[in-house]
Design a protein around this motif. Structure first.
Motif, PDB file in Angstrom:
ATOM      1  N   LEU A  22      54.530  44.473  57.310  1.00 41.59           N
ATOM      2  CA  LEU A  22      55.696  43.857  57.944  1.00 41.59           C
ATOM      3  C   LEU A  22      56.375  42.887  56.987  1.00 41.59           C
ATOM      4  N   ALA A  23      55.610  42.134  56.243  1.00 42.54           N
ATOM      5  CA  ALA A  23      56.189  41.175  55.298  1.00 42.54           C
ATOM      6  C   ALA A  23      57.005  41.885  54.224  1.00 42.54           C
ATOM      7  N   VAL A  24      56.497  42.993  53.708  1.00 41.14           N
ATOM      8  CA  VAL A  24      57.225  43.747  52.686  1.00 41.14           C
ATOM      9  C   VAL A  24      58.507  44.340  53.266  1.00 41.14           C
ATOM     10  N   SER A  25      58.419  44.849  54.485  1.00 43.06           N
ATOM     11  CA  SER A  25      59.605  45.396  55.149  1.00 43.06           C
ATOM     12  C   SER A  25      60.677  44.326  55.320  1.00 43.06           C
ATOM     13  N   LEU A  26      60.280  43.131  55.760  1.00 41.75           N
ATOM     14  CA  LEU A  26      61.236  42.038  55.943  1.00 41.75           C
ATOM     15  C   LEU A  26      61.819  41.583  54.606  1.00 41.75           C
ATOM     16  N   ALA A  27      60.985  41.524  53.586  1.00 44.50           N
ATOM     17  CA  ALA A  27      61.469  41.117  52.266  1.00 44.50           C
ATOM     18  C   ALA A  27      62.488  42.114  51.730  1.00 44.50           C
ATOM     19  N   THR A  28      62.247  43.410  51.949  1.00 45.11           N
ATOM     20  CA  THR A  28      63.183  44.429  51.494  1.00 45.11           C
ATOM     21  C   THR A  28      64.493  44.360  52.271  1.00 45.11           C
TER      22      THR A  28
ATOM     23  N   SER B 231      70.283  42.446  52.455  1.00 46.30           N
ATOM     24  CA  SER B 231      71.292  41.549  53.011  1.00 46.30           C
ATOM     25  C   SER B 231      71.766  40.517  51.993  1.00 46.30           C
ATOM     26  N   ASP B 232      71.353  40.704  50.728  1.00 43.44           N
ATOM     27  CA  ASP B 232      71.743  39.792  49.638  1.00 43.44           C
ATOM     28  C   ASP B 232      71.317  38.350  49.908  1.00 43.44           C
ATOM     29  N   LEU B 233      70.182  38.177  50.548  1.00 44.97           N
ATOM     30  CA  LEU B 233      69.656  36.836  50.782  1.00 44.97           C
ATOM     31  C   LEU B 233      68.860  36.380  49.563  1.00 44.97           C
ATOM     32  N   PRO B 234      68.931  35.096  49.226  1.00 37.94           N
ATOM     33  CA  PRO B 234      68.213  34.608  48.036  1.00 37.94           C
ATOM     34  C   PRO B 234      66.709  34.649  48.223  1.00 37.94           C
ATOM     35  N   GLY B 235      66.006  34.606  47.109  1.00 35.69           N
ATOM     36  CA  GLY B 235      64.551  34.693  47.139  1.00 35.69           C
ATOM     37  C   GLY B 235      63.901  33.591  47.934  1.00 35.69           C
ATOM     38  N   VAL B 236      64.508  32.400  47.954  1.00 37.00           N
ATOM     39  CA  VAL B 236      63.923  31.300  48.710  1.00 37.00           C
ATOM     40  C   VAL B 236      63.885  31.624  50.202  1.00 37.00           C
ATOM     41  N   ILE B 237      64.869  32.379  50.680  1.00 38.72           N
ATOM     42  CA  ILE B 237      64.866  32.788  52.094  1.00 38.72           C
ATOM     43  C   ILE B 237      63.730  33.766  52.355  1.00 38.72           C
ATOM     44  N   THR B 238      63.498  34.660  51.401  1.00 41.58           N
ATOM     45  CA  THR B 238      62.376  35.592  51.550  1.00 41.58           C
ATOM     46  C   THR B 238      61.059  34.834  51.660  1.00 41.58           C
TER      47      THR B 238
ATOM     48  N   GLU C 245      70.358  45.622  59.322  1.00 38.19           N
ATOM     49  CA  GLU C 245      71.181  46.016  58.178  1.00 38.19           C
ATOM     50  C   GLU C 245      71.735  44.799  57.443  1.00 38.19           C
ATOM     51  N   GLN C 246      72.165  43.798  58.209  1.00 39.85           N
ATOM     52  CA  GLN C 246      72.678  42.567  57.617  1.00 39.85           C
ATOM     53  C   GLN C 246      72.136  41.381  58.402  1.00 39.85           C
ATOM     54  N   MET C 247      71.576  40.410  57.688  1.00 39.36           N
ATOM     55  CA  MET C 247      71.001  39.235  58.333  1.00 39.36           C
ATOM     56  C   MET C 247      71.538  37.961  57.701  1.00 39.36           C
ATOM     57  N   ALA C 248      71.857  36.979  58.534  1.00 39.98           N
ATOM     58  CA  ALA C 248      72.163  35.641  58.047  1.00 39.98           C
ATOM     59  C   ALA C 248      70.842  34.917  57.795  1.00 39.98           C
ATOM     60  N   PRO C 249      70.833  33.896  56.929  1.00 39.55           N
ATOM     61  CA  PRO C 249      69.568  33.217  56.612  1.00 39.55           C
ATOM     62  C   PRO C 249      68.803  32.711  57.828  1.00 39.55           C
ATOM     63  N   ASP C 250      69.484  32.029  58.757  1.00 40.80           N
ATOM     64  CA  ASP C 250      68.783  31.503  59.937  1.00 40.80           C
ATOM     65  C   ASP C 250      68.221  32.628  60.801  1.00 40.80           C
TER      66      ASP C 250
END
Length: 397
Positions: free
Chosen positions: A99-105, A110-117, A318-323
């Motif tokens: 699940l963690a890998v799926s969320l990170a991908t 969604s072009d979220l920065p690594g800190v959000i991951t 498909e697209q997620m905001a950071p929050d």
């Protein structure tokens, strides 16, 4: 692909393989979803020692799209694991990593920065640990994110016509041939009709509270179903069935059950039949779904059978905001954690929580084994995805 996408039975294998390659090339997240076998190969190659959790039923393929609203037999709906093809009795840590890998991908898509991951991984494990509870309490729920609440609201409003429009392109009693539905052979049709008229099928489709237990069941139509990604290439059928009395139609999904790629416990007592394994895992992890399953055989292969409900939906990110991303990670971790916790005693939950609390670095509030696994597996998937696209670029152009 032939004209209008219709493929004859003798040409299925070649076309299904090409279609699977195409679907996996559409995005890195799609590649993750369709690559369960390589996921476990890469996890083993990474050489990290995962914590040894209690032997319980795990999903085995716990990515984001395999979690969503699932209807029960009495009109209720809950967010549960909705795909149990890979379920085995094994180490719950494998579900957490998957699940963690799926969320990170999904975050990278969604072009979220690594800190959000990194924060998503923290939130995932927080939600999971809350599901294990504390003291006498079996679990603690976390708030449902707004984007998932939207999916739940949509699920509660759905009726047969919505399922018919999406799956069979209309409410007329037929399954139209096209890109999603292909012809079956006379031999397949005969076997499917026998299955449709069996006592098992009659019991399966009359479980709904508003259907009479002795209602007559008849097969209206049957097609080969081109569905999913990892399932392309194995037997898959759609049956349109009429239930007498109310003259109600229902759609039944038949899927070949293969040996699971997920590592299993060497000492676990699991059904040898793969379809029975899937049903048993579903009963423990997603009872809404498990109660709607049965095992059978078609073309000499073991299959599991379930009636599709209009309320069964998957969660697409498909697209997620950071929050939103962090809230979703926390909530989905809680959903998986509750599925695991329901199988454990108070002492087992306490012991597993202690194991999860170990080895946390100062710069991230998540176990070091989980973060290292995510980093290395995302790298492996990115490289594997690009290589997949290069390998099949000519065929997919």
């Amino acid at each position: 692909m032939p004209v209008k996408g219709i493929v004859e039975p003798q040409d299925r294998a070649e076309n299904l393989t090409a279609l699977r390659h195409l679907k996996m090339a559409r995005s890195a997240h799609a590649f993750v979803r369709g690559n369960t076998i390589q996921f476990y190969d890469w996890l083993e190659q990474a050489g990290h020692t995962l914590p040894k959790g209690p032997d319980i039923w795990i999903c085995g393929d716990c990515h984001v799209s395999n979690i969503g609203p699932v209807a029960d037999n009495n009109g209720g709906i809950d967010i549960q694991i909705r795909d149990l093809d890979q379920t085995v009795m094994g180490n719950p840590a494998h579900d957490i990593v998957r699940l963690a890998v799926s969320l990170a991908t999904a975050a990278r898509g969604s072009d979220l920065p690594g800190v959000i991951t990194a924060r998503m991984v923290e939130q995932l494990i927080d939600g999971y640990e809350r599901a294990m509870g504390s003291g006498r309490k079996e679990y603690r729920l976390v708030d449902r994110p707004s984007c998932i609440s939207v999916v739940m609201k949509a699920a509660t409003k759905r009726r047969w016509k919505h399922l018919a429009d999406e799956r069979i392109e209309g409410s007329k009693p037929t399954i139209p041939l096209g890109r999603r539905f292909w012809p079956v052979t006379d031999e397949e049709r005969a076997e499917l009709e026998t299955l449709a008229l069996s006592d098992g099928m009659q019991k399966l489709v009359t479980q709904l509270v508003h259907r009479e237990d002795d209602a007559r069941v008849e097969l209206v139509d049957a097609k080969y179903w081109v569905k999913g990604c990892s399932s392309l290439g194995r037997l898959r059928y759609a049956l349109l069935i009429r239930v007498s009395g109310r003259k109600e139609l229902c759609l039944v999904d038949i899927k070949e059950a293969l040996r699971a790629a997920a590592p299993r416990s060497a000492t676990a007592d699991m059904p040898r039949d793969n379809a029975l394994r899937v049903k048993e895992g579903a009963l423990h992890l997603a009872p809404n779904l498990g109660q709607r399953m049965m095992a059978s055989r078609i073309q000499g292969k073991t299959v599991f059978v379930r009636e599709l409900r209009p309320q069964d939906l998957k969660i697409d990110l498909e697209q997620m905001a950071p929050d939103d991303a962090m809230e979703v990670a926390r909530y989905l971790g809680n959903v998986v954690g509750r599925a695991h916790a329901a199988q454990l005693s108070r002492e087992q939950r306490k012991s597993w929580l202690s194991e999860l609390a170990r080895n946390r670095p100062q710069n991230i509030d998540a176990p070091s084994w989980l973060w290292r696994s995510v980093v290395e597996l995302v790298q492996a998937h990115e490289g594997g995805y690009l290589e997949h696209c290069r390998k099949y670029a000519g065929a997919l152009a």
